[in-house]
Design a protein around this motif. Structure first.
Motif, PDB file in Angstrom:
ATOM      1  N   TRP A 162       0.859  -1.173   0.015  1.00 16.30           N
ATOM      2  CA  TRP A 162      -0.101  -0.083  -0.104  1.00 16.30           C
ATOM      3  C   TRP A 162       0.777   1.302   0.030  1.00 16.30           C
ATOM      4  O   TRP A 162       2.016   1.239   0.443  1.00 16.30           O
ATOM      5  CB  TRP A 162      -1.023   0.179   1.062  1.00 16.30           C
ATOM      6  N   ASP A 163       0.306   2.468  -0.372  1.00 22.56           N
ATOM      7  CA  ASP A 163       1.106   3.693  -0.593  1.00 22.56           C
ATOM      8  C   ASP A 163       1.588   4.033   0.835  1.00 22.56           C
ATOM      9  O   ASP A 163       1.087   3.455   1.946  1.00 22.56           O
ATOM     10  CB  ASP A 163       0.281   4.722  -1.404  1.00 22.56           C
TER      11      ASP A 163
ATOM     12  N   ASN B 268      -1.482   4.546   3.330  1.00 15.86           N
ATOM     13  CA  ASN B 268      -1.903   3.387   3.526  1.00 15.86           C
ATOM     14  C   ASN B 268      -3.488   3.641   3.000  1.00 15.86           C
ATOM     15  O   ASN B 268      -4.400   2.813   3.546  1.00 15.86           O
ATOM     16  CB  ASN B 268      -2.303   3.086   4.995  1.00 15.86           C
ATOM     17  N   GLN B 269      -3.787   4.433   2.029  1.00 16.58           N
ATOM     18  CA  GLN B 269      -5.222   4.462   1.391  1.00 16.58           C
ATOM     19  C   GLN B 269      -5.421   3.782  -0.051  1.00 16.58           C
ATOM     20  O   GLN B 269      -6.278   3.156  -0.358  1.00 16.58           O
ATOM     21  CB  GLN B 269      -5.289   6.121   1.022  1.00 16.58           C
ATOM     22  N   ALA B 270      -4.167   3.633  -0.882  1.00 12.54           N
ATOM     23  CA  ALA B 270      -4.278   2.894  -2.000  1.00 12.54           C
ATOM     24  C   ALA B 270      -3.429   1.753  -2.296  1.00 12.54           C
ATOM     25  O   ALA B 270      -2.414   1.827  -2.015  1.00 12.54           O
ATOM     26  CB  ALA B 270      -3.874   4.000  -3.211  1.00 12.54           C
ATOM     27  N   LEU B 271      -4.117   0.687  -2.966  1.00 10.52           N
ATOM     28  CA  LEU B 271      -3.248  -0.530  -2.942  1.00 10.52           C
ATOM     29  C   LEU B 271      -2.511  -0.428  -4.090  1.00 10.52           C
ATOM     30  O   LEU B 271      -2.741  -0.045  -5.264  1.00 10.52           O
ATOM     31  CB  LEU B 271      -4.266  -1.620  -3.156  1.00 10.52           C
ATOM     32  N   ILE B 272      -1.005  -0.763  -4.226  1.00 10.02           N
ATOM     33  CA  ILE B 272      -0.225  -0.512  -5.059  1.00 10.02           C
ATOM     34  C   ILE B 272      -0.041  -1.883  -5.949  1.00 10.02           C
ATOM     35  O   ILE B 272      -0.102  -1.840  -7.239  1.00 10.02           O
ATOM     36  CB  ILE B 272       1.220   0.040  -4.567  1.00 10.02           C
TER      37      ILE B 272
END
Length: 233
Positions: free
Chosen positions: A81-82, A85-89
């Motif tokens: 995650w970025d 901790n909001q966007a799955l990379i």
């Protein structure tokens, strides 16, 4: 021809042969160096993108859970995650564990592998890693902000059907920065307060108001005070 002249000629021949061998060695060395400048595939095919290895650490207390999950035979899923901790990379799989614990930090290094087909990961990039080792079935989960600690242990404020709050002792299980699993003391469907907890007392009446965040199915409790309304999750 005298013996001396014969010996001299033989010496010259040996010297020439030695020079020839040395030159052959130089040629072989140059050919070897030349092979290092080429990338040769063992089979015919198409070159793909390099896979990324991500190294992270976990507390030594979690080692037994990981080893137990590995024995199931199924690959353990790892998510990157970025920074927020909001966007799955990217998603990958657990590759290996280090063979020893770092005694200075009490952690162990773990390596995960990601295909990185979309080039989302870059060398030395900071990511938050989530490792899935198990799935808890029918678990009761509450927001982390609702869990409180008192002299007698963990508790939550529960809102009943009359919109009155009461303190309820619970046993907390696994948790992260956002959610907590309640092992005992709370039933699914019960409402808990997550904000304005310092204003609550046993039996206080609250009002449920519509959520204003991006979670439309959540609810908030409000504690009226002198004409003002303090929102509580």
């Amino acid at each position: 021809m005298s013996q001396q002249e014969l010996d001299t000629q033989r010496s010259l021949v040996s010297e020439t042969l030695g020079t020839l061998k040395a030159d052959q060695g130089n040629v072989a060395s140059a050919q070897l160096n030349l092979t290092y400048s080429r990338i040769t595939a063992p089979i015919a095919g198409r070159v793909g993108l390099k896979q990324f290895d991500v190294v992270f650490t976990l507390a030594e207390n979690n080692i037994s859970q990981i080893l137990k999950a590995q024995k199931s035979g199924e690959p353990l899923l790892v998510e990157a995650w970025d920074r927020s901790n909001q966007a799955l990379i990217a998603s990958g799989k657990l590759l290996s564990l280090d063979n020893q614990i770092d005694v200075t930090t009490g952690t162990i290094k773990i390596k995960a592998r990601f295909d990185n087909q979309d080039d989302a990961l870059f060398p030395n990039q900071f990511v938050n890693v989530r490792l899935k080792v198990n799935t808890l079935q029918d678990a009761v989960v509450i927001p982390a902000a609702a869990l409180q600690m008192g002299n007698e242990g963990h508790f939550v404020w529960v809102v009943n059907s009359d919109n009155k709050v009461s303190k309820k002792s619970v046993i907390a299980g696994l948790q992260d920065s956002q959610k907590v699993v309640i092992s005992a003391g709370l039933e699914a469907g019960e409402r808990v307060v997550t904000d304005g907890l310092d204003r609550l007392t046993e039996g206080a009446k609250v009002e449920i108001v519509a959520a204003q965040s991006t979670a439309p199915r959540s609810s908030r409790a409000a504690l009226p005070s002198k004409g003002e309304r303090k929102q509580c999750r």
